[in-house]
Design a protein around this motif. Structure first.
Motif, PDB file in Angstrom:
ATOM      1  N   ARG A 108       2.562   8.388   2.564  1.00  0.00           N
ATOM      2  CA  ARG A 108       1.680   7.223   2.390  1.00  0.00           C
ATOM      3  C   ARG A 108       2.184   6.024   3.190  1.00  0.00           C
ATOM      4  N   PHE A 109       3.487   5.822   3.191  1.00  0.00           N
ATOM      5  CA  PHE A 109       4.062   4.618   3.810  1.00  0.00           C
ATOM      6  C   PHE A 109       4.629   4.876   5.198  1.00  0.00           C
ATOM      7  N   LYS A 110       4.315   6.007   5.784  1.00  0.00           N
ATOM      8  CA  LYS A 110       4.824   6.335   7.112  1.00  0.00           C
ATOM      9  C   LYS A 110       4.399   5.261   8.119  1.00  0.00           C
ATOM     10  N   GLY A 111       5.354   4.811   8.889  1.00  0.00           N
ATOM     11  CA  GLY A 111       5.069   3.781   9.888  1.00  0.00           C
ATOM     12  C   GLY A 111       5.194   2.367   9.368  1.00  0.00           C
ATOM     13  N   THR A 112       5.556   2.207   8.078  1.00  0.00           N
ATOM     14  CA  THR A 112       5.763   0.878   7.502  1.00  0.00           C
ATOM     15  C   THR A 112       7.219   0.752   7.059  1.00  0.00           C
ATOM     16  N   SER A 113       7.587  -0.435   6.614  1.00  0.00           N
ATOM     17  CA  SER A 113       8.952  -0.659   6.133  1.00  0.00           C
ATOM     18  C   SER A 113       9.111  -0.284   4.659  1.00  0.00           C
ATOM     19  N   VAL A 114       8.019   0.074   4.002  1.00  0.00           N
ATOM     20  CA  VAL A 114       8.046   0.419   2.570  1.00  0.00           C
ATOM     21  C   VAL A 114       8.604   1.831   2.397  1.00  0.00           C
ATOM     22  N   ARG A 115       9.525   1.986   1.462  1.00  0.00           N
ATOM     23  CA  ARG A 115      10.147   3.292   1.227  1.00  0.00           C
ATOM     24  C   ARG A 115       9.721   3.934  -0.086  1.00  0.00           C
ATOM     25  N   SER A 116       9.293   3.109  -1.034  1.00  0.00           N
ATOM     26  CA  SER A 116       8.911   3.643  -2.347  1.00  0.00           C
ATOM     27  C   SER A 116       7.883   2.712  -2.969  1.00  0.00           C
ATOM     28  N   ASN A 117       7.276   3.152  -4.078  1.00  0.00           N
ATOM     29  CA  ASN A 117       6.220   2.355  -4.699  1.00  0.00           C
ATOM     30  C   ASN A 117       6.705   0.995  -5.175  1.00  0.00           C
ATOM     31  N   SER A 118       7.969   0.882  -5.560  1.00  0.00           N
ATOM     32  CA  SER A 118       8.470  -0.405  -6.037  1.00  0.00           C
ATOM     33  C   SER A 118       8.462  -1.456  -4.923  1.00  0.00           C
ATOM     34  N   GLY A 119       8.474  -1.005  -3.687  1.00  0.00           N
ATOM     35  CA  GLY A 119       8.523  -1.931  -2.553  1.00  0.00           C
ATOM     36  C   GLY A 119       7.178  -2.196  -1.908  1.00  0.00           C
ATOM     37  N   ILE A 120       6.071  -1.785  -2.565  1.00  0.00           N
ATOM     38  CA  ILE A 120       4.737  -2.025  -1.998  1.00  0.00           C
ATOM     39  C   ILE A 120       4.527  -3.528  -1.792  1.00  0.00           C
ATOM     40  N   THR A 121       4.136  -3.901  -0.602  1.00  0.00           N
ATOM     41  CA  THR A 121       3.954  -5.316  -0.265  1.00  0.00           C
ATOM     42  C   THR A 121       2.553  -5.790  -0.668  1.00  0.00           C
ATOM     43  N   PRO A 122       2.381  -7.096  -0.920  1.00  0.00           N
ATOM     44  CA  PRO A 122       1.082  -7.606  -1.385  1.00  0.00           C
ATOM     45  C   PRO A 122      -0.082  -7.287  -0.464  1.00  0.00           C
ATOM     46  N   ASP A 123       0.176  -7.222   0.842  1.00  0.00           N
ATOM     47  CA  ASP A 123      -0.925  -7.011   1.782  1.00  0.00           C
ATOM     48  C   ASP A 123      -1.533  -5.618   1.701  1.00  0.00           C
ATOM     49  N   ILE A 124      -0.797  -4.643   1.144  1.00  0.00           N
ATOM     50  CA  ILE A 124      -1.339  -3.279   1.044  1.00  0.00           C
ATOM     51  C   ILE A 124      -1.460  -2.813  -0.407  1.00  0.00           C
ATOM     52  N   LEU A 125      -1.176  -3.716  -1.364  1.00  0.00           N
ATOM     53  CA  LEU A 125      -1.151  -3.314  -2.777  1.00  0.00           C
ATOM     54  C   LEU A 125      -2.468  -2.684  -3.214  1.00  0.00           C
ATOM     55  N   HIS A 126      -3.575  -3.360  -2.964  1.00  0.00           N
ATOM     56  CA  HIS A 126      -4.861  -2.841  -3.433  1.00  0.00           C
ATOM     57  C   HIS A 126      -5.381  -1.706  -2.557  1.00  0.00           C
ATOM     58  N   GLU A 127      -4.849  -1.619  -1.367  1.00  0.00           N
ATOM     59  CA  GLU A 127      -5.233  -0.509  -0.482  1.00  0.00           C
ATOM     60  C   GLU A 127      -4.653   0.813  -0.968  1.00  0.00           C
ATOM     61  N   VAL A 128      -3.417   0.787  -1.474  1.00  0.00           N
ATOM     62  CA  VAL A 128      -2.761   2.029  -1.905  1.00  0.00           C
ATOM     63  C   VAL A 128      -2.877   2.259  -3.408  1.00  0.00           C
ATOM     64  N   CYS A 129      -3.224   1.211  -4.167  1.00  0.00           N
ATOM     65  CA  CYS A 129      -3.384   1.350  -5.627  1.00  0.00           C
ATOM     66  C   CYS A 129      -4.871   1.303  -5.963  1.00  0.00           C
ATOM     67  N   VAL A 130      -5.563   2.388  -5.696  1.00  0.00           N
ATOM     68  CA  VAL A 130      -7.010   2.464  -5.931  1.00  0.00           C
ATOM     69  C   VAL A 130      -7.254   2.959  -7.350  1.00  0.00           C
ATOM     70  N   LEU A 131      -7.998   2.178  -8.145  1.00  0.00           N
ATOM     71  CA  LEU A 131      -8.267   2.502  -9.536  1.00  0.00           C
ATOM     72  C   LEU A 131      -9.689   3.021  -9.708  1.00  0.00           C
ATOM     73  N   ASP A 132      -9.879   3.977 -10.650  1.00  0.00           N
ATOM     74  CA  ASP A 132     -11.252   4.321 -11.004  1.00  0.00           C
ATOM     75  C   ASP A 132     -11.780   3.236 -11.944  1.00  0.00           C
ATOM     76  N   GLN A 133     -13.070   3.284 -12.271  1.00  0.00           N
ATOM     77  CA  GLN A 133     -13.691   2.183 -13.014  1.00  0.00           C
ATOM     78  C   GLN A 133     -13.088   1.992 -14.395  1.00  0.00           C
ATOM     79  N   ARG A 134     -12.804   3.081 -15.108  1.00  0.00           N
ATOM     80  CA  ARG A 134     -12.240   2.979 -16.457  1.00  0.00           C
ATOM     81  C   ARG A 134     -10.850   2.337 -16.414  1.00  0.00           C
ATOM     82  N   ALA A 135     -10.067   2.706 -15.399  1.00  0.00           N
ATOM     83  CA  ALA A 135      -8.730   2.119 -15.248  1.00  0.00           C
ATOM     84  C   ALA A 135      -8.822   0.638 -14.940  1.00  0.00           C
ATOM     85  N   ALA A 136      -9.766   0.257 -14.066  1.00  0.00           N
ATOM     86  CA  ALA A 136      -9.928  -1.146 -13.701  1.00  0.00           C
ATOM     87  C   ALA A 136     -10.356  -1.981 -14.901  1.00  0.00           C
TER      88      ALA A 136
END
Length: 507
Positions: free
Chosen positions: A423-451
């Motif tokens: 998922r994070f190939k080509g970025t500086s992020v190594r794990s989910n704890s390091g997800i940066t704000p600019d890609i947070l909602h791009e990689v954390c996609v919720l279904d409607q019930r979760a949202a």
């Protein structure tokens, strides 16, 4: 007579190439050193004179001027003893002048022995990048430098050994390149030894899969420390690049064992609550890394969490957020990486029995409140997962069956990490704890019930923006452990549940 010898210096983790120049002529015997050397560098001429005399080398009527170039960078430490000595020997004709592709690092003792230095790995890497093919350094540092690919390493014990080698009289044996073996990854500890505590182990698995910070709360004797010490057994193996990063920090701190020249297992730093802010964060007149940097790519374990000085804990806020600590001193600023998994453990009150089933708490309400109040809200917000560790039941302790092993947990964690790696190939992020704000909602996609569930919880519980981000990151890890690309309601519910102790203990 003129000679030039290659070497390297170090400030923090930053190594830099140094050219040791010497101009020698007949005159009053003297060694003058220029090039912004500190006290240790200036004292090297006394060590060198004694070492040469005790090695049977007499330099009569030789006046030497030594320049450490570039002259505008402050030189610190005893790394330059050996290159200065080699330059003197070359200029005086004791050894041949053919050292263009060689470099020398090391401290010289009065009797001619070559003593080890810190930061040898960082300097060896820098020299290799600058086209140096051979490096001569203290015998104790040889295996550390042998990690660098393409670099021929010679471990030197004495000045006499170096002279004999450079003359071709008696060669020093090359150091074999360091090779990682499977034995390096074996642990004596295993989660199979932990009886019961399935819920806590589930929280640990989630934390390890996303490299999330975790806080364990429970009465004494429930196994919090035992569990923490087994976390490295389920973490993914370090890549070679991560090993080099971590080893450089330990090398600079002088904490690298000669028997383990490359750190291949993720560090586990168990820090006492008596630690000072300098011990935890780093510091000194020439800033050295602290425990938080020595735990880089691994685990920093803080037991008896509220017993730490509050001011010490507050120094963790910036490095936990940024994964880097910057230490500023009059001599300059140094930055050390500290991408860590913080594992903290604590009792719920001074006596340890507050909220424990079947036990009586002897603390007053104010005592409990003051004890828990030692952990500030900003620090709590930076801890993604909270796990309550209850007393183990008798049937769990007395049963002959084995608990789930570290290997089984590690297999699931490794699969989740592979998903993150892609998922994070080509970025500086190594794990989910390091997800940066600019890609947070791009990689954390919720279904409607979760949202919807997250929205209701956010509004009812008045969560902070930081808590919202961290819930999403933990939910992303929960989904990865199940192989789900979309975050579902159950994943959000689990992530929110991992923060439920906020309400129980801190209100």
């Amino acid at each position: 007579m003129y000679a030039k010898i290659n070497s390297a210096g170090l400030f923090g983790l930053n190594a830099y190439s140094v050219c040791t120049e010497i101009s020698a002529s007949s005159g009053v015997p003297a060694i003058d050193i220029v090039g912004l050397g500190d006290q240790a560098v200036q004292e090297s001429k006394l060590r060198i004179k004694s070492a040469l005399g005790n090695s049977g080398i007499k330099l009569n009527q030789l006046s030497c001027v030594v320049n450490l170039s570039p002259a505008n960078i402050k030189k610190t430490g005893s790394y330059f003893d050996l290159p200065i000595l080699t330059a003197i020997l070359t200029a005086s004709g004791v050894i041949p002048d053919n050292n263009d592709k060689r470099a020398f690092i090391g401290e010289v003792a009065l009797n001619g022995e070559i003593r080890p230095v810190s930061g040898a790995l960082a300097m060896a890497i820098e020299l290799s990048h600058n086209g140096i093919g051979e490096v001569f350094l203290p015998y104790e540092n040889r295996r550390e430098a042998s990690v660098v690919k393409g670099l021929t390493v010679y471990g030197v014990k004495t000045v006499s050994d170096l002279i004999n080698h450079l003359r071709g009289d008696r060669l020093i044996e090359k150091t074999d390149p360091f090779e990682i073996t499977e034995e390096s990854y074996k642990f004596d500890l295993d989660f199979a030894d932990v009886k019961g505590q399935d819920a806590v182990k589930g929280a640990i698995e989630t934390a390890a899969a996303g490299f999330h910070n975790i806080l364990m709360i429970g009465p004494p004797g429930t196994g919090k420390s035992m569990i923490a010490k087994r976390i490295p057994t389920v973490l993914p193996k370090m890549s070679f690049e991560e090993s080099i990063e971590t080893t450089k920090i330990h090398s600079v701190a002088g904490a690298l064992s000669p028997d383990s020249p490359l750190i291949v297992r993720r560090p586990f730093r168990n820090v006492s609550h008596t630690a000072s802010s300098v011990g935890l964060i780093g510091g000194g007149s020439i800033p050295k890394p602290g425990e938080i940097s020595l735990a880089h790519n691994g685990v920093l374990f803080l037991d008896e969490f509220p017993e730490f000085d509050r001011r010490v804990l507050e120094t963790l806020r910036q490095p936990l957020e940024n994964g880097e600590i910057t230490i500023s001193r009059a001599s300059g600023s140094v930055s050390y990486p500290c991408n860590i998994m913080l594992v903290a453990a604590m009792n719920p009150c001074p006596c340890g029995n507050y909220g424990a089933e079947g036990k009586t708490c002897n603390c007053s309400k104010n005592q409990v409140s003051n004890y828990l109040g030692k952990i500030s809200r900003p620090i709590l917000d930076r801890i993604d997962i909270q796990a309550e560790v209850a007393a183990v039941k008798y049937d769990d302790l007395s049963g002959s069956g084995k608990s789930e092993s570290s290997a089984a947990m590690a297999e699931r964690i490794e699969k989740a990490r592979e998903i993150q790696k892609k998922r994070f190939k080509g970025t500086s992020v190594r794990s989910n704890s390091g997800i940066t704000p600019d890609i947070l909602h791009e990689v954390c996609v919720l279904d409607q019930r979760a949202a919807d569930y997250l929205r209701n919880t956010f509004e009812k519980s008045s969560l902070s923006a930081r808590a919202y981000d961290r819930i999403l990151k933990v939910a992303r890890t929960c989904a990865d452990l199940e192989g789900s690309e979309i975050i579902e309601k159950k994943h959000i519910a689990r992530a929110i549940g991992y923060r439920s102790l906020d309400r129980k203990y801190w209100g």
